[in-house]
Scaffold this active site. Structure first.
Site, PDB file in Angstrom:
ATOM      1  N   HIS A 168      -2.636   0.794  22.215  1.00 60.74           N
ATOM      2  CA  HIS A 168      -1.703  -0.335  22.251  1.00 60.74           C
ATOM      3  C   HIS A 168      -0.269   0.190  22.295  1.00 60.74           C
ATOM      4  O   HIS A 168      -0.034   1.394  22.125  1.00 60.74           O
ATOM      5  CB  HIS A 168      -1.908  -1.254  21.036  1.00 60.74           C
ATOM      6  CG  HIS A 168      -1.779  -0.572  19.726  1.00 60.74           C
ATOM      7  ND1 HIS A 168      -0.573  -0.185  19.213  1.00 60.74           N
ATOM      8  CD2 HIS A 168      -2.709  -0.175  18.825  1.00 60.74           C
ATOM      9  CE1 HIS A 168      -0.765   0.396  18.043  1.00 60.74           C
ATOM     10  NE2 HIS A 168      -2.061   0.437  17.787  1.00 60.74           N
TER      11      HIS A 168
HETATM   12  P1  TYD Z   1      -4.495  -1.271  14.819  1.00 53.65           P
HETATM   13  O1  TYD Z   1      -3.008  -1.220  14.738  1.00 53.65           O
HETATM   14  O2  TYD Z   1      -5.079  -1.796  16.100  1.00 53.65           O
HETATM   15  O3  TYD Z   1      -5.115   0.176  14.525  1.00 53.65           O
HETATM   16  P2  TYD Z   1      -5.007   1.554  15.327  1.00 53.65           P
HETATM   17  O4  TYD Z   1      -3.855   1.481  16.251  1.00 53.65           O
HETATM   18  O5  TYD Z   1      -4.811   2.570  14.272  1.00 53.65           O
HETATM   19  O6  TYD Z   1      -6.280   1.794  16.052  1.00 53.65           O
HETATM   20  O7  TYD Z   1      -5.041  -2.093  13.582  1.00 53.65           O
HETATM   21  C1  TYD Z   1      -6.424  -2.208  13.305  1.00 53.65           C
HETATM   22  C2  TYD Z   1      -6.635  -3.448  12.449  1.00 53.65           C
HETATM   23  O8  TYD Z   1      -5.958  -3.339  11.199  1.00 53.65           O
HETATM   24  C3  TYD Z   1      -6.112  -4.720  13.108  1.00 53.65           C
HETATM   25  O9  TYD Z   1      -7.058  -5.754  12.846  1.00 53.65           O
HETATM   26  C4  TYD Z   1      -4.842  -5.029  12.388  1.00 53.65           C
HETATM   27  C5  TYD Z   1      -5.042  -4.418  11.017  1.00 53.65           C
HETATM   28  N1  TYD Z   1      -3.791  -3.875  10.447  1.00 53.65           N
HETATM   29  C6  TYD Z   1      -3.181  -4.533   9.400  1.00 53.65           C
HETATM   30  O10 TYD Z   1      -3.661  -5.585   8.913  1.00 53.65           O
HETATM   31  N2  TYD Z   1      -2.035  -4.026   8.875  1.00 53.65           N
HETATM   32  C7  TYD Z   1      -1.459  -2.888   9.366  1.00 53.65           C
HETATM   33  O11 TYD Z   1      -0.408  -2.441   8.866  1.00 53.65           O
HETATM   34  C8  TYD Z   1      -2.089  -2.232  10.473  1.00 53.65           C
HETATM   35  C9  TYD Z   1      -1.508  -0.986  11.066  1.00 53.65           C
HETATM   36  C10 TYD Z   1      -3.254  -2.765  10.970  1.00 53.65           C
END
Ligand code: TYD
Length: 136
Positions: free
Chosen positions: A52
């Site tokens: 992302h």
């Molecule tokens: P995401 O940012 O997509 O993770 P990564 O980039 O590390 O693969 O987040 C994964 C899930 O966690 C998504 O459902 C959102 C949640 N999340 C939070 O609730 N708070 C946060 O601070 C972060 C980073 C993610």
């Protein structure tokens, strides 16, 4: 906002025979105030994270333990950065697509972020991100 704006930052390190110490002060060692800290751990081998971009969020990514790669993509250029030291941070500016892979077993990825979690700040669709990047 290109991959060239994303920098590997050498953090302060106090070397000590009792164990080393590193510290990070917002707007001092990194170009933003810290409003959130999160970390990835228990990452199974072969996993990929990220996938992302953020509209406005600034981040610093650190391999607190073990190692992994971060692939940065501004829509034009890509850069792969290997992180394996807890005194090295990778600053990622807004509007950069990032993917994390090649996690070693037991690795911990800590992220300092300039804002609280906000799903509206994400681009989760690569083609939407590319479309926007190529309009600019
Ligand atoms: P995401 O940012 O997509 O993770 P990564 O980039 O590390 O693969 O987040 C994964 C899930 O966690 C998504 O459902 C959102 C949640 N999340 C939070 O609730 N708070 C946060 O601070 C972060 C980073 C993610």
């Amino acid at each position: 906002m290109s991959v060239e704006n994303c920098k590997v930052i050498d953090l302060p390190k106090i070397s000590d025979p009792r164990g080393n110490l590193t510290f990070i002060e917002g707007e001092e060692h990194i170009p933003f105030q810290i409003h959130r800290v999160y970390y990835l751990y228990d990452v199974p081998g072969g996993s990929e994270r990220g996938g992302h971009a953020h509209k406005a969020l600034h981040q610093l990514i650190i391999a607190m333990s073990g190692s992994f790669d971060v692939v940065l993509d501004d829509g034009k250029n890509k850069k792969r950065v290997h992180l394996s030291r807890s005194y090295i941070g990778l600053y990622v500016c807004p509007m950069i697509w990032r993917e994390l892979d090649n996690f070693s077993s037991g690795s911990v990825c800590m992220v300092l972020a300039s804002n609280k979690y906000d799903e509206d700040d994400y681009f989760r669709d690569y083609s939407e991100f590319m479309l926007l990047r190529h309009q600019k």
